[in-house]
Design an enzyme around this catalytic site. Structure first.
Site, mmCIF file in Angstrom:
data_model
loop_
_atom_site.group_PDB
_atom_site.id
_atom_site.type_symbol
_atom_site.label_atom_id
_atom_site.label_comp_id
_atom_site.label_asym_id
_atom_site.label_seq_id
_atom_site.Cartn_x
_atom_site.Cartn_y
_atom_site.Cartn_z
ATOM 1 N N ASP A 176 0.846 -1.192 0.000
ATOM 2 C CA ASP A 176 0.000 0.000 0.000
ATOM 3 C C ASP A 176 0.882 1.244 0.000
ATOM 4 O O ASP A 176 1.889 1.302 0.711
ATOM 5 C CB ASP A 176 -0.914 0.012 1.223
ATOM 6 C CG ASP A 176 -1.989 1.085 1.122
ATOM 7 O OD1 ASP A 176 -3.026 0.808 0.499
ATOM 8 O OD2 ASP A 176 -1.772 2.183 1.668
ATOM 9 N N ASN A 212 -2.405 13.559 -4.020
ATOM 10 C CA ASN A 212 -3.471 13.912 -4.958
ATOM 11 C C ASN A 212 -4.145 15.229 -4.575
ATOM 12 O O ASN A 212 -4.420 16.080 -5.433
ATOM 13 C CB ASN A 212 -4.517 12.800 -5.025
ATOM 14 C CG ASN A 212 -4.022 11.580 -5.781
ATOM 15 O OD1 ASN A 212 -3.161 11.687 -6.657
ATOM 16 N ND2 ASN A 212 -4.569 10.424 -5.460
ATOM 17 N N ASP A 257 -0.429 9.822 -10.068
ATOM 18 C CA ASP A 257 -0.277 8.753 -11.068
ATOM 19 C C ASP A 257 1.198 8.437 -11.306
ATOM 20 O O ASP A 257 1.581 7.277 -11.509
ATOM 21 C CB ASP A 257 -0.928 9.161 -12.392
ATOM 22 C CG ASP A 257 -2.451 9.159 -12.320
ATOM 23 O OD1 ASP A 257 -2.999 8.641 -11.324
ATOM 24 O OD2 ASP A 257 -3.088 9.672 -13.256
ATOM 25 N N ASP A 279 -4.452 2.530 -4.534
ATOM 26 C CA ASP A 279 -3.020 2.573 -4.222
ATOM 27 C C ASP A 279 -2.550 1.267 -3.590
ATOM 28 O O ASP A 279 -1.531 1.232 -2.897
ATOM 29 C CB ASP A 279 -2.707 3.748 -3.294
ATOM 30 C CG ASP A 279 -3.513 3.709 -1.998
ATOM 31 O OD1 ASP A 279 -4.347 2.791 -1.849
ATOM 32 O OD2 ASP A 279 -3.311 4.594 -1.141
#
Length: 315
Positions: free
Chosen positions: A177, A185, A194, A220
């Protein structure tokens, strides 16, 4: 080649055979090629003069056993009535040894004294197979990272758990993770997020062995399947992934007012012998990952099968 309507009745059988866009290959009762049209020349690279009367049909299949199997099918009714095959998919071997996927329709040629040979119509399936492979790859691949997707994960996991149980060999799962992706973000935009997800993909692919399979599980979260590998070995590989990601993505952004975003990985490792429910196996890896995250992230935790103790891997 263009032929007017008025001249159709003047066309001989050889011209019609050569006009056919699909390869046509005929053989005699002994399997020697006696008919090889222009399309067959283009597909296989042979000149008809090289093969007619000189080449056995087995030489354009992958082996003599392959050619015998085609003959057996023609003598049965598995692909149509006896003496006939329609729509059978197989491969031919070109002059240069390249295997070419084809769809075969063929018929035995019989005379009063018995079988005189056979004739086959071979449709080149190369473009169709290439398209099928492309569509299949798209259906099981995550577009952003290039890794396999969650859909493919469950298919591969089922196969590997069956194999682990059958042979009593360990199968390990690493749950990965990405720490702090939401902050990236929110503060820096999804394009930057990204980019970091692609960095995770790169770290996985550069750290894992050829037998390991990597997946983007969703968002993620990533998964790595390690066949024939126990928990200790898998934790060591997980640590290689973590360290490699930190090298690739040495990411620490100070947004001011004491707001700092550190991108790192939390990894959870577990193993199985395949003798349990799939969901339990995944949940155990997920739990180990959350233990790593709750301990501050940027670390690997493992939970061995049927063992309650949680162990932090060496950093």
């Amino acid at each position: 080649m263009s032929i007017g309507f008025k001249s159709m009745n003047m066309i001989d059988s050889q011209t019609l055979i050569d006009l056919c866009p699909d390869p046509i290959i005929g053989v005699d009762a002994k399997g020697m090629i006696n008919l090889f049209n222009t399309a067959a020349e283009r597909l296989l690279g042979y000149d008809s003069a090289q093969v007619v009367g000189a080449l056995h049909i087995a030489e354009i299949y992958t082996s003599f056993e392959h050619a015998k199997e085609i003959k057996r099918l023609m003598d049965s009714d598995e692909y149509g009535e006896r003496g006939f095959i329609e729509g059978y998919e197989t491969v031919l071997k070109s002059k240069w040894g390249r295997e070419i996927p084809i769809r075969l329709s063929a018929s035995l040629l019989e005379e009063d004294h018995g079988v005189a040979g056979s004739v086959g119509f071979f449709h080149d399936m190369t473009d169709r197979k290439r398209l099928e492979e492309k569509l299949k790859k798209q259906s099981i691949t995550d577009e952003l990272t290039g890794l396999y997707n969650q859909r493919h994960f469950y298919g591969v996991l089922s196969v590997e758990m069956d194999r682990a149980e059958r042979y009593q060999t360990p199968l390990s799962l690493v749950c990965v993770d990405l720490d702090n992706l939401k902050q990236v973000n929110d503060q820096l935009g999804h394009l930057e997020g990204d980019r970091i997800l692609r960095d995770v993909s790169r770290a996985l692919q550069e750290s894992c062995r050829s037998v390991d399979v990597c997946f983007r599980y969703g968002g993620d979260e990533f998964m790595v399947l390690l066949p024939q590998t126990d928990c200790i070995e898998s934790a060591q590989l997980a640590e290689r992934i973590r360290r490699r990601f930190n090298e690739i993505c040495s990411y620490s952004v100070d947004l001011g007012n004491s707001v700092i975003i550190n991108a790192s990985l939390s990894l959870g490792v577990t193993d199985t012998l395949g003798d349990e429910d799939v969901d339990h196996f995944i949940q155990r890896a997920d739990l180990a990952m959350y233990e790593a995250k709750n301990a501050g992230g940027n670390r690997t935790m493992m939970i061995k099968r049927q063992v309650a103790d949680k162990v932090e891997a060496e950093m």
